[in-house]
Design an enzyme around this catalytic site. Sequence first.
Site, PDB file in Angstrom:
ATOM      1  N   GLY A 152      -2.312   2.562  -5.426  1.00 49.23           N
ATOM      2  CA  GLY A 152      -2.905   3.359  -6.494  1.00 49.23           C
ATOM      3  C   GLY A 152      -2.977   2.648  -7.821  1.00 49.23           C
ATOM      4  O   GLY A 152      -3.856   2.940  -8.649  1.00 49.23           O
ATOM      5  N   ASN A 153      -2.080   1.666  -8.066  1.00 50.86           N
ATOM      6  CA  ASN A 153      -2.100   0.956  -9.342  1.00 50.86           C
ATOM      7  C   ASN A 153      -3.359   0.126  -9.524  1.00 50.86           C
ATOM      8  O   ASN A 153      -3.691  -0.288 -10.631  1.00 50.86           O
ATOM      9  CB  ASN A 153      -0.868   0.047  -9.454  1.00 50.86           C
ATOM     10  CG  ASN A 153      -0.824  -1.021  -8.363  1.00 50.86           C
ATOM     11  OD1 ASN A 153      -0.885  -0.711  -7.181  1.00 50.86           O
ATOM     12  ND2 ASN A 153      -0.705  -2.261  -8.757  1.00 50.86           N
ATOM     13  N   LYS A 184       2.878  14.781   2.543  1.00 50.76           N
ATOM     14  CA  LYS A 184       2.119  13.756   1.827  1.00 50.76           C
ATOM     15  C   LYS A 184       1.698  14.239   0.443  1.00 50.76           C
ATOM     16  O   LYS A 184       0.926  15.191   0.311  1.00 50.76           O
ATOM     17  CB  LYS A 184       0.881  13.379   2.632  1.00 50.76           C
ATOM     18  CG  LYS A 184       0.049  12.266   2.005  1.00 50.76           C
ATOM     19  CD  LYS A 184       0.798  10.961   1.973  1.00 50.76           C
ATOM     20  CE  LYS A 184      -0.075   9.832   1.434  1.00 50.76           C
ATOM     21  NZ  LYS A 184       0.679   8.582   1.289  1.00 50.76           N
ATOM     22  N   LYS A 244      -2.335   5.881   3.853  1.00 50.00           N
ATOM     23  CA  LYS A 244      -3.258   4.741   3.902  1.00 50.00           C
ATOM     24  C   LYS A 244      -2.601   3.491   4.467  1.00 50.00           C
ATOM     25  O   LYS A 244      -3.287   2.642   5.053  1.00 50.00           O
ATOM     26  CB  LYS A 244      -3.873   4.495   2.534  1.00 50.00           C
ATOM     27  CG  LYS A 244      -2.935   4.072   1.428  1.00 50.00           C
ATOM     28  CD  LYS A 244      -2.801   2.583   1.263  1.00 50.00           C
ATOM     29  CE  LYS A 244      -1.863   2.254   0.121  1.00 50.00           C
ATOM     30  NZ  LYS A 244      -1.505   0.825   0.069  1.00 50.00           N
ATOM     31  N   LYS A 277       5.314   1.874   3.445  1.00 51.01           N
ATOM     32  CA  LYS A 277       4.825   0.493   3.430  1.00 51.01           C
ATOM     33  C   LYS A 277       5.681  -0.385   4.343  1.00 51.01           C
ATOM     34  O   LYS A 277       5.162  -1.220   5.090  1.00 51.01           O
ATOM     35  CB  LYS A 277       4.838  -0.047   1.996  1.00 51.01           C
ATOM     36  CG  LYS A 277       3.897   0.674   1.050  1.00 51.01           C
ATOM     37  CD  LYS A 277       4.080   0.222  -0.379  1.00 51.01           C
ATOM     38  CE  LYS A 277       3.051   0.852  -1.297  1.00 51.01           C
ATOM     39  NZ  LYS A 277       3.017   2.322  -1.242  1.00 51.01           N
TER      40      LYS A 277
END
Length: 310
Positions: A10-11, A126, A210, A272
């Site tokens: 998102g960054n 989520k 994602k 992640k």
Amino acid sequence: MSRIMVALGGNALGNDPIEQLMLVKETAKPIADLIEAGHSVVISHGNGPQVGMINYAFEVGSKASDRVPEMGFPECGAMSQGYIGYHLQSALRNELILRGIDKQVATILTEVIVDKDDSAFSNPTKPVGGFYSEDDAKKLESELGYTMIEDSGRGYRRVVPSPKPIGFVELEVIRTVVSNDHVVIASGGGGVPVILKNGMIRGIPAVIDKDFASEKLAELLDCDTLFILTAVDNVSLNYGKPNQNNLSRVTVRELKEYADAGHFAPGSMLPKVIAAMEFAQSKTGRRAIIGSLDKAKEALEGKSGTIIEG
């Protein structure tokens, strides 16, 4: 030439369309570095703030005017894929033109297949959308039926089911573009979750992580590297504490021990780490890298980031 799946955090996108339009110009540069170095690149990205904003805007608008329809979550996810992909492909194409690289960039609106019996549907986890105060969160729960949770001391966010991806409707289309040496942006925001019923496709209200979607697509496209780009340079033990320990190279077995010991936050680094482990052990020679966007080229050379090997 290696094939790299780049999963943008998102960054790299910002919190609203105006900020995103500015940020993606910088996001495109390290990705173009990888392409210029001769790598085949596939791109995916998150959409948490974006899909939440789109969904909430339609819900508020539909209550204010009968001219604004209610909009389902699958459609909101598709909209977020479209406008994020538009910004990314335009920025990356322009950067490639500046470098004299003749390569097309295309966004493929991706439907991701999930199991209709996935246990995630009975346990929404989520986070999507922005952060709210406790009072506003309670109002959203009572008025709109949202499930809201406190998120890492930053406020309250809506949570929705997050089933695991098992396939991609558009996989062969994506493969065709990649095999012709062009750049694909696919499975944005984890893709639009769909289930198969009697051979037909039907969208469902959920969000696929994602990183898990990127991992699965990287496997199916036979990528060599899964590159998960985030806001930090490394995966760390004891993150934010005086004894923080940044990991540079780690095996799947070692990383699993750290994960089981609770070193990684469930809402941020843990997905992640899990995705990286799954990819690194999916085939001999594959590796995953978790690192920051601005040091992507250095991470690929082993000079930054955390490299995870099977």
